[in-house]
Design a protein around this motif. Structure first.
Motif, PDB file in Angstrom:
ATOM      1  N   GLY A 177      65.093 -19.256  47.077  1.00 60.26           N
ATOM      2  CA  GLY A 177      65.970 -18.804  46.001  1.00 60.26           C
ATOM      3  C   GLY A 177      65.777 -17.380  45.538  1.00 60.26           C
ATOM      4  N   MET A 178      64.739 -16.690  46.073  1.00 63.60           N
ATOM      5  CA  MET A 178      64.544 -15.305  45.627  1.00 63.60           C
ATOM      6  C   MET A 178      65.462 -14.382  46.418  1.00 63.60           C
ATOM      7  SD  MET A 178      60.541 -14.764  44.690  1.00 63.60           S
ATOM      8  CE  MET A 178      60.887 -13.211  43.870  1.00 63.60           C
ATOM      9  N   LYS A 179      66.729 -14.477  46.102  1.00 63.07           N
ATOM     10  CA  LYS A 179      67.739 -13.637  46.733  1.00 63.07           C
ATOM     11  C   LYS A 179      68.861 -13.440  45.732  1.00 63.07           C
ATOM     12  CE  LYS A 179      70.066 -15.632  50.059  1.00 63.07           C
ATOM     13  NZ  LYS A 179      70.521 -16.434  51.223  1.00 63.07           N
ATOM     14  N   ILE A 183      66.424  -9.392  48.527  1.00 61.55           N
ATOM     15  CA  ILE A 183      65.674 -10.625  48.732  1.00 61.55           C
ATOM     16  C   ILE A 183      64.190 -10.336  48.528  1.00 61.55           C
ATOM     17  CG2 ILE A 183      67.383 -11.449  50.412  1.00 61.55           C
ATOM     18  CD1 ILE A 183      65.382 -10.856  52.640  1.00 61.55           C
ATOM     19  N   CYS A 184      63.412 -11.393  48.365  1.00 63.91           N
ATOM     20  CA  CYS A 184      61.964 -11.238  48.391  1.00 63.91           C
ATOM     21  C   CYS A 184      61.539 -11.362  49.842  1.00 63.91           C
ATOM     22  CB  CYS A 184      61.281 -12.304  47.538  1.00 63.91           C
ATOM     23  SG  CYS A 184      59.477 -12.142  47.555  1.00 63.91           S
ATOM     24  N   GLY A 185      60.677 -10.440  50.274  1.00 71.82           N
ATOM     25  CA  GLY A 185      60.283 -10.413  51.670  1.00 71.82           C
ATOM     26  C   GLY A 185      59.090 -11.297  52.000  1.00 71.82           C
ATOM     27  N   ILE A 186      58.507 -11.920  50.990  1.00 68.64           N
ATOM     28  CA  ILE A 186      57.371 -12.805  51.256  1.00 68.64           C
ATOM     29  C   ILE A 186      57.884 -14.088  51.919  1.00 68.64           C
ATOM     30  CG2 ILE A 186      55.394 -14.002  50.229  1.00 68.64           C
ATOM     31  CD1 ILE A 186      55.391 -10.875  49.993  1.00 68.64           C
ATOM     32  N   ALA A 187      57.154 -14.531  52.938  1.00 69.23           N
ATOM     33  CA  ALA A 187      57.632 -15.660  53.743  1.00 69.23           C
ATOM     34  C   ALA A 187      57.994 -16.858  52.871  1.00 69.23           C
ATOM     35  CB  ALA A 187      56.565 -16.049  54.761  1.00 69.23           C
ATOM     36  N   GLY A 188      59.196 -17.340  53.068  1.00 61.96           N
ATOM     37  CA  GLY A 188      59.635 -18.550  52.391  1.00 61.96           C
ATOM     38  C   GLY A 188      60.273 -18.344  51.042  1.00 61.96           C
ATOM     39  N   HIS A 189      60.046 -17.202  50.426  1.00 59.13           N
ATOM     40  CA  HIS A 189      60.548 -17.019  49.062  1.00 59.13           C
ATOM     41  C   HIS A 189      62.065 -16.872  49.001  1.00 59.13           C
ATOM     42  CE1 HIS A 189      56.496 -15.762  47.075  1.00 59.13           C
ATOM     43  NE2 HIS A 189      56.393 -16.813  47.854  1.00 59.13           N
ATOM     44  N   CYS A 190      62.625 -16.157  49.962  1.00 60.85           N
ATOM     45  CA  CYS A 190      64.077 -15.974  49.951  1.00 60.85           C
ATOM     46  C   CYS A 190      64.790 -17.317  50.097  1.00 60.85           C
ATOM     47  CB  CYS A 190      64.499 -15.019  51.063  1.00 60.85           C
ATOM     48  SG  CYS A 190      66.281 -14.851  51.292  1.00 60.85           S
ATOM     49  N   SER A 221      52.330  -9.404  42.017  1.00 57.94           N
ATOM     50  CA  SER A 221      51.964  -8.944  43.360  1.00 57.94           C
ATOM     51  C   SER A 221      52.236 -10.011  44.419  1.00 57.94           C
ATOM     52  CB  SER A 221      50.495  -8.530  43.382  1.00 57.94           C
ATOM     53  OG  SER A 221      49.675  -9.613  42.979  1.00 57.94           O
ATOM     54  N   SER A 222      52.665 -11.193  43.997  1.00 59.88           N
ATOM     55  CA  SER A 222      53.028 -12.232  44.964  1.00 59.88           C
ATOM     56  C   SER A 222      54.398 -12.014  45.581  1.00 59.88           C
ATOM     57  CB  SER A 222      53.051 -13.607  44.260  1.00 59.88           C
ATOM     58  OG  SER A 222      51.854 -13.828  43.579  1.00 59.88           O
ATOM     59  N   HIS A 223      55.098 -10.986  45.107  1.00 64.49           N
ATOM     60  CA  HIS A 223      56.472 -10.783  45.562  1.00 64.49           C
ATOM     61  C   HIS A 223      56.713  -9.320  45.918  1.00 64.49           C
ATOM     62  CE1 HIS A 223      57.215 -14.784  43.965  1.00 64.49           C
ATOM     63  NE2 HIS A 223      56.754 -14.392  42.795  1.00 64.49           N
ATOM     64  N   ASP A 224      57.843  -9.088  46.539  1.00 62.92           N
ATOM     65  CA  ASP A 224      58.327  -7.723  46.705  1.00 62.92           C
ATOM     66  C   ASP A 224      59.850  -7.752  46.610  1.00 62.92           C
ATOM     67  OD1 ASP A 224      59.224  -8.682  49.165  1.00 62.92           O
ATOM     68  OD2 ASP A 224      57.772  -7.567  50.354  1.00 62.92           O
TER      69      ASP A 224
HETATM   70 CU   LIG Z   1      58.594 -13.687  46.396  1.00 67.24          CU
END
Ligand SMILES: [Cu+2]
Length: 171
Positions: free
Chosen positions: A108-110, A98-105, A56-59
């Motif tokens: 590297g979450m892309k 990408i992951c839409g949570i701030a900073g994750h993209c 749940s920390s990601h999308d």
């Molecule tokens: Cu994330």
């Protein structure tokens, strides 16, 4: 003019081969995977699916190429936060997630997916005599009961059904 059984068998085999080539790629969607590396050794086809699994920390946000370049999730093509996102690719072309949570993209979450055309039967595939013509239905055996298979996982169900067809052809 009757259609030769061998041609029918080859056509069925080609159909089976086409469906059997559909692959699901499991994407473990987290901050510790190098997705550039992950995708580098994979051939992903239009007939394939992606399944993103994440906490749940990601999308999962599908974006345009320009939004991908800048990690901008504000105008998504689509968005999912179920923890288990299935993407049926469907057509060749580039797809960007990408992951839409701030900073994750930016951490590297892309992932950029270069979807290639769905496979066709190999050009060198010649009609093989190893497949014997379909035998008439054995009179003693009871008919298979496909009604027990729920329609929820259509791809799996299709594979099972095709497996049954293959078994019948092999008789
Ligand atoms: Cu994330």
């Amino acid at each position: 003019m009757a259609i030769p059984r061998a041609i029918v068998a080859v056509a069925v085999m080609a159909a089976i081969a086409g469906l059997a080539n559909a692959t699901n790629f499991d994407v473990s969607w987290d901050l510790s995977t190098n997705y550039t590396q992950w995708v580098s050794d994979k051939t992903i086809r239009a007939s394939d699916t992606l399944t993103f699994s994440y906490t749940s920390s990601h999308d999962v946000v599908e974006v345009t190429s320009s939004a991908y370049a800048t990690c901008n999730a504000t105008s998504p093509v689509s968005k999912s936060a179920t923890g288990n996102t299935l993407v049926a690719l469907g057509a060749p072309g580039k797809r960007y997630f990408i992951c839409g949570i701030a900073g994750h993209c930016s951490r590297g979450m892309k992932i950029e997916i270069d979807v290639v055309t769905a496979s066709s039967p190999p050009p060198g595939a010649s009609p093989s005599p190893s497949v014997s013509p379909a035998a008439p239905t054995p009179p003693a055996s009871s008919p298979p009961a496909p009604s027990t298979a729920p329609p929820s996982r259509t791809r799996t169900t299709a594979k099972v059904a095709l497996g049954v067809v293959l078994m019948v052809l092999a008789l």
